[in-house]
Write a protein that holds these residues in place. Structure first.
Motif, PDB file in Angstrom:
ATOM      1  N   LYS A  99      41.177  46.838  -3.924  1.00  0.00           N
ATOM      2  CA  LYS A  99      40.375  45.889  -4.704  1.00  0.00           C
ATOM      3  C   LYS A  99      41.243  45.263  -5.790  1.00  0.00           C
ATOM      4  CE  LYS A  99      40.755  48.495  -8.164  1.00  0.00           C
ATOM      5  NZ  LYS A  99      41.530  47.996  -9.310  1.00  0.00           N
ATOM      6  N   PRO A 100      40.892  44.067  -6.283  1.00  0.00           N
ATOM      7  CA  PRO A 100      39.903  43.175  -5.697  1.00  0.00           C
ATOM      8  C   PRO A 100      40.373  42.718  -4.324  1.00  0.00           C
ATOM      9  CG  PRO A 100      41.153  42.017  -7.377  1.00  0.00           C
ATOM     10  CD  PRO A 100      41.555  43.460  -7.463  1.00  0.00           C
ATOM     11  N   THR A 102      40.514  40.064  -2.691  1.00  0.00           N
ATOM     12  CA  THR A 102      41.338  38.850  -2.650  1.00  0.00           C
ATOM     13  C   THR A 102      41.473  38.310  -4.074  1.00  0.00           C
ATOM     14  OG1 THR A 102      39.325  37.554  -2.216  1.00  0.00           O
ATOM     15  CG2 THR A 102      40.684  38.152  -0.304  1.00  0.00           C
ATOM     16  N   ASN A 104      40.221  35.480  -5.101  1.00  0.00           N
ATOM     17  CA  ASN A 104      39.020  34.745  -5.487  1.00  0.00           C
ATOM     18  C   ASN A 104      38.028  34.713  -4.331  1.00  0.00           C
ATOM     19  OD1 ASN A 104      39.936  32.536  -3.720  1.00  0.00           O
ATOM     20  ND2 ASN A 104      41.422  32.123  -5.350  1.00  0.00           N
ATOM     21  N   ALA A 105      36.858  34.124  -4.583  1.00  0.00           N
ATOM     22  CA  ALA A 105      35.801  34.077  -3.580  1.00  0.00           C
ATOM     23  C   ALA A 105      36.159  33.175  -2.403  1.00  0.00           C
ATOM     24  CB  ALA A 105      34.498  33.619  -4.220  1.00  0.00           C
ATOM     25  N   ALA A 108      38.080  35.245  -0.118  1.00  0.00           N
ATOM     26  CA  ALA A 108      37.181  36.258   0.452  1.00  0.00           C
ATOM     27  C   ALA A 108      36.320  35.663   1.555  1.00  0.00           C
ATOM     28  CB  ALA A 108      36.309  36.859  -0.645  1.00  0.00           C
ATOM     29  N   PHE A 185      40.069  41.582 -13.838  1.00  0.00           N
ATOM     30  CA  PHE A 185      40.131  41.562 -12.371  1.00  0.00           C
ATOM     31  C   PHE A 185      40.557  42.914 -11.808  1.00  0.00           C
ATOM     32  CE2 PHE A 185      39.390  37.194 -12.692  1.00  0.00           C
ATOM     33  CZ  PHE A 185      39.270  36.622 -11.430  1.00  0.00           C
ATOM     34  N   PRO A 189      36.070  45.182 -10.921  1.00  0.00           N
ATOM     35  CA  PRO A 189      35.564  45.360  -9.556  1.00  0.00           C
ATOM     36  C   PRO A 189      34.950  46.737  -9.308  1.00  0.00           C
ATOM     37  CG  PRO A 189      37.625  44.172  -9.483  1.00  0.00           C
ATOM     38  CD  PRO A 189      37.429  44.593 -10.914  1.00  0.00           C
ATOM     39  N   MET A 317      33.115  39.103  -5.348  1.00  0.00           N
ATOM     40  CA  MET A 317      34.106  38.125  -5.778  1.00  0.00           C
ATOM     41  C   MET A 317      33.446  36.864  -6.342  1.00  0.00           C
ATOM     42  SD  MET A 317      36.899  39.641  -5.567  1.00  0.00           S
ATOM     43  CE  MET A 317      37.754  38.218  -6.256  1.00  0.00           C
ATOM     44  N   LYS A 318      32.293  36.498  -5.828  1.00  0.00           N
ATOM     45  CA  LYS A 318      31.570  35.354  -6.386  1.00  0.00           C
ATOM     46  C   LYS A 318      31.127  35.644  -7.822  1.00  0.00           C
ATOM     47  CE  LYS A 318      29.823  33.422  -2.022  1.00  0.00           C
ATOM     48  NZ  LYS A 318      28.598  33.150  -1.199  1.00  0.00           N
ATOM     49  N   ASP A 321      34.303  35.610 -10.049  1.00  0.00           N
ATOM     50  CA  ASP A 321      34.726  34.226 -10.309  1.00  0.00           C
ATOM     51  C   ASP A 321      33.846  33.579 -11.372  1.00  0.00           C
ATOM     52  OD1 ASP A 321      36.753  34.460  -8.487  1.00  0.00           O
ATOM     53  OD2 ASP A 321      35.954  33.014  -7.048  1.00  0.00           O
TER      54      ASP A 321
END
Length: 327
Positions: A99-100, A102, A104-105, A108, A185, A189, A317-318, A321
């Protein structure tokens, strides 16, 4: 090896793999670590020697070309998660990714599409879901020990050199091109994923970040709210510029008949209810990712559900962000 069903290769055998995860792959039933890869050949060879791993590589392509491997653990910084996961899926390997998931969303979303297109299996290393401490929190919530949930209050305040991050690897965490956005970040998560684990996907969410230190390349303050079903409200505050004396890591789940207090990075739960006060203390596994790796192996073998799916990671991830947007 003939009886080992899940045969692993690690991409990025750095600090996190030394104790938290790496040794667990050989301790889980039906699991064996056969190969490691690191761009620094000398460090890859050293890791293989110290951990008694048969094969080491300095190129990802060489590791993925090993026909004996059917599962890949991606333990590199976030900036390469998407590319390596995509290559592993296209090579016909199942994937366990740190994690994370990626940067960003958007990444992902593309990775989820790749999982569905290749019919591969992918698990995100949200390993706190499988720790006894957080399973107990979930059990207490589901048993109605504090009545109807009213609100969740989370604070993670740390000094400019957080005690909670892996030592010796801080530089990339404050480079947004590599980490995505600083210590938030890296640490949030775990926290936000547990909220999804406890309460499901939120109905709505909103938040923002700011740079109080003009010299910083990443935000040092983040705030966010989420609304879950049953009118459960979450408020989170992350601050990475306080005095060390003001450090705090606390989550309070407040209900109509009491509250549950715990630290995401601690080892105890305090239950306060109409029946009094009770503390639960836990000793984490020697290799803290062992329970999640065991659940991942079971999923890869077809003997259990996905313990942390890409669909859930995309939702996470959303949210990240949204909270990370600098105002």
């Amino acid at each position: 090896m003939e009886n080992t069903k899940v045969r692993w290769g690690i991409i990025g055998c750095g600090d996190v793999t030394e104790k938290k995860s790496g040794p667990a792959f050989n301790k889980v039933k039906d699991s064996q670590l056969l190969a490691v890869m690191r761009r620094d050949a000398a460090k890859a060879a050293d890791y293989a020697r110290r951990h008694q791993v048969a094969n080491w590589y300095s190129k990802v392509e060489d590791l993925l070309d090993n026909p004996a491997l059917n599962a890949i653990y991606i333990a590199t910084p976030p900036s390469s998660h998407y590319d390596y996961a995509l290559k592993a899926l296209e090579a016909g390997k199942n994937v366990y990714v740190e994690k994370p998931v990626t940067l960003n969303a958007d990444e992902a979303t593309l990775l989820l599409e790749a999982v569905r297109k290749t019919s591969g299996k992918l698990v995100v290393a949200h390993y706190r879901r499988q720790l006894p401490l957080f399973l107990k929190v979930k059990e207490l919530l589901e048993a109605g020990e504090i009545g109807t949930i009213r609100t969740v209050q989370l604070r993670l305040w740390q000094s400019r050199a957080p005690e909670l991050v892996t030592k010796g690897a801080a530089d990339w965490r404050t480079d947004p091109a590599i980490s995505g956005g600083g210590y938030f970040f890296d640490l949030a998560p775990h926290q936000l994923d547990l909220m999804l684990y406890f309460f499901g996907a939120p109905i709505s969410y909103n938040g923002f970040s700011q740079l109080q230190d003009a010299a910083s390349a990443v935000a040092d303050q983040t705030t966010g709210t989420m609304l879950f079903e049953n009118q459960i409200i979450f408020n989170g505050s992350w601050c990475f510029n306080v005095r060390s004396e003001d450090n705090i890591d606390c989550c309070e789940i407040v209900g109509s008949q009491g509250k549950i207090i715990f630290s995401i990075f601690g080892n105890s739960i305090l239950l306060r209810s109409d029946q009094g006060e009770k503390e639960f203390v836990f000793e984490h596994p020697e290799h803290i990712q062992y329970p999640m790796i065991a659940s991942t192996v079971a999923f890869f073998e077809g003997n259990g559900p996905n313990p942390a799916s890409m669909e859930e990671a995309l939702t996470l991830m959303k949210i990240i962000d949204c909270f990370a947007e600098i105002k």
